[in-house]
Design an enzyme around this catalytic site. Structure first.
Site: not given
Ligand SMILES: *Cc1c(COP(=O)(O)O)cnc(C)c1O
Length: 405
Positions: A95, A117, A384
């Site tokens: 993010k 948010e 992610s």
């Molecule tokens: C917020 C988040 C997601 C989901 O958000 P996307 O916009 O679908 O990527 C996935 N993995 C992590 C670690 C997150 O913090």
């Protein structure tokens, strides 16, 4: 499908096929038009791109490495599994890539404050970090239920100097937090910038957040080729709003031979309110100013959603994903809570990597897929985020089943 059908750039009204657009009151349409114009200008500007690149490298720690998960692959007994390690970024997830981009744009536009948010608190922490770095004020709207559940992230945001504003309406979670942040934004869209947390919302956000996240796939393509001499045959990422997924996928969409999988949360079951498998079970509709697949009741109101991974429980999804589903370029699959928790412990114990519960959905699907594929094929997974934020919740609720008293 032929790649000739692919549109990377939405049309002037912000549509990817029939999805996207901008459904807003007139006073906000004007502001969105300004943001679009400014974004299009800085997107082309070497100065802005150099500044962002410098932050990615020296502040975030990019490029994030690619790791060949040999033990996990061996256990699966099929294809080779690789991870793009977005979990190693500063603040622990992908993010920060779009938060820095959005905060930098806000600053260039002369805004004083960024607002947003947050559900699990990940977007809030990343935005509070970017705001601290760039000298902007930051207000984060968060449901009261999430404030209790995600206490460490609330503290993090406050340490970083952000104001966390509790939201007590409805289910007191993400959807209500979006509603409230939106209301605050409408009151003063001139000095505030609403930094949306995924590839969702009105145009230009799905395009802009996608562009900021596409660094993931651009790096991965080159790194993977240098490492293995070829491209991966398969890509996997989890899909909440869809930003980490589209970030990895964009650089590979035109390689027709590469199979691409987005993984949605099946939660506890496919009953209404017990999952957030939007592309799998939703129908086109409008939410929060844009058109997309939507989990909705007969009147078009968003249904309540659930996943063990708070970052995945949104009833809508990015318009570009909605479009890529319809043209058949990406296959959307589901993983339930139990499979995600299993993958969370499996990756921790086999490779020494504690994944975010969101990312654990992608890991679980990759292992399932690997089993069906030959050993000489490769799956590249977007890891992610890291799971530090989830350890208390997971051990309290599931620890017993995994030998933790
Ligand atoms: C917020 C988040 C997601 C989901 O958000 P996307 O916009 O679908 O990527 C996935 N993995 C992590 C670690 C997150 O913090």
């Amino acid at each position: 499908m032929s790649t000739a059908e692919l549109v990377h750039i939405p049309n002037k009204e912000g549509y990817f096929g029939e999805y996207g657009g901008s459904f807003l009151p007139p006073e906000l349409q004007k502001i969105m038009a300004e943001i679009t114009e400014e974004y299009n200008a800085i997107h082309e500007s070497a100065e802005f791109q150099d500044e962002l690149k410098d932050l990615y490298q020296h502040y975030v720690g990019r490029p994030s490495p690619i790791f060949h998960a040999k033990s996990l692959s061996k256990e699966a007994g099929g294809a080779q599994i690789y991870f793009k390690r977005e979990d190693l970024n500063h603040t622990g997830a992908h993010k920060i890539n779009h938060c820095l981009g959005e905060a930098l744009l806000a600053k260039k536009m002369g805004k004083k404050k960024v607002i947003a948010e947050t559900g699990a608190g990940q977007h809030g922490v990343a935005l509070a970090t970017a705001a601290a770095l760039l000298g902007l004020e930051c207000d984060i709207y968060m449901g009261e239920v999430d404030i209790v559940k995600e206490h460490p992230n609330v503290i993090r945001m406050q340490i970083l100097g952000a104001r966390v504003i509790p939201v007590s309406s409805g289910l007191k979670t993400l959807k209500e937090a979006v509603d409230e942040a939106f209301t605050a934004y409408v009151q003063d869209p001139v000095s505030q910038f609403y930094a949306i947390g995924s590839v969702v919302g009105p145009h230009p956000f799905p395009m802009m957040v996608r562009d900021f996240q596409s660094v993931v796939g651009i790096e991965a393509r080159q790194q993977f080729q240098e490492m293995t001499g070829k491209l991966p045959e398969h890509l996997v990422a989890c899909v909440g709003g869809g930003s980490n997924a589209i970030g990895l996928f964009t650089a590979f969409l035109e390689d027709e031979d590469i199979k691409i999988y987005g993984v949605e949360p099946a939660g506890l079951s496919f009953k209404d309110g017990e999952h957030a498998a939007t592309l799998t079970l939703g129908k086109p509709g409008v939410i929060h100013g844009f058109r997309c697949y939507l989990l909705q009741d007969n009147e078009g109101n968003p249904l309540p959603v659930y996943s063990v991974a708070s970052g995945l429980d949104y009833p809508g999804v990015g318009p570009e994903h909605s479009y890529l589903k319809d043209i058949g370029r990406i296959q959307y699959e589901t993983i339930n809570d139990k499979e995600a928790i299993d993958a969370f412990f499996k990756l921790s114990r086999v490779e020494g990597i504690i994944p975010a519960l969101e990312s654990a959905h992608a890991v679980a699907y990759a292992v399932k897929l690997a089993k069906t594929l030959p050993k000489n094929e490769s799956i590249l997974v977007n890891l992610s985020g890291r799971g530090d934020k989830d350890i208390d919740y997971v051990t309290d609720k599931y620890g017993k089943n995994y030998g933790i008293e």
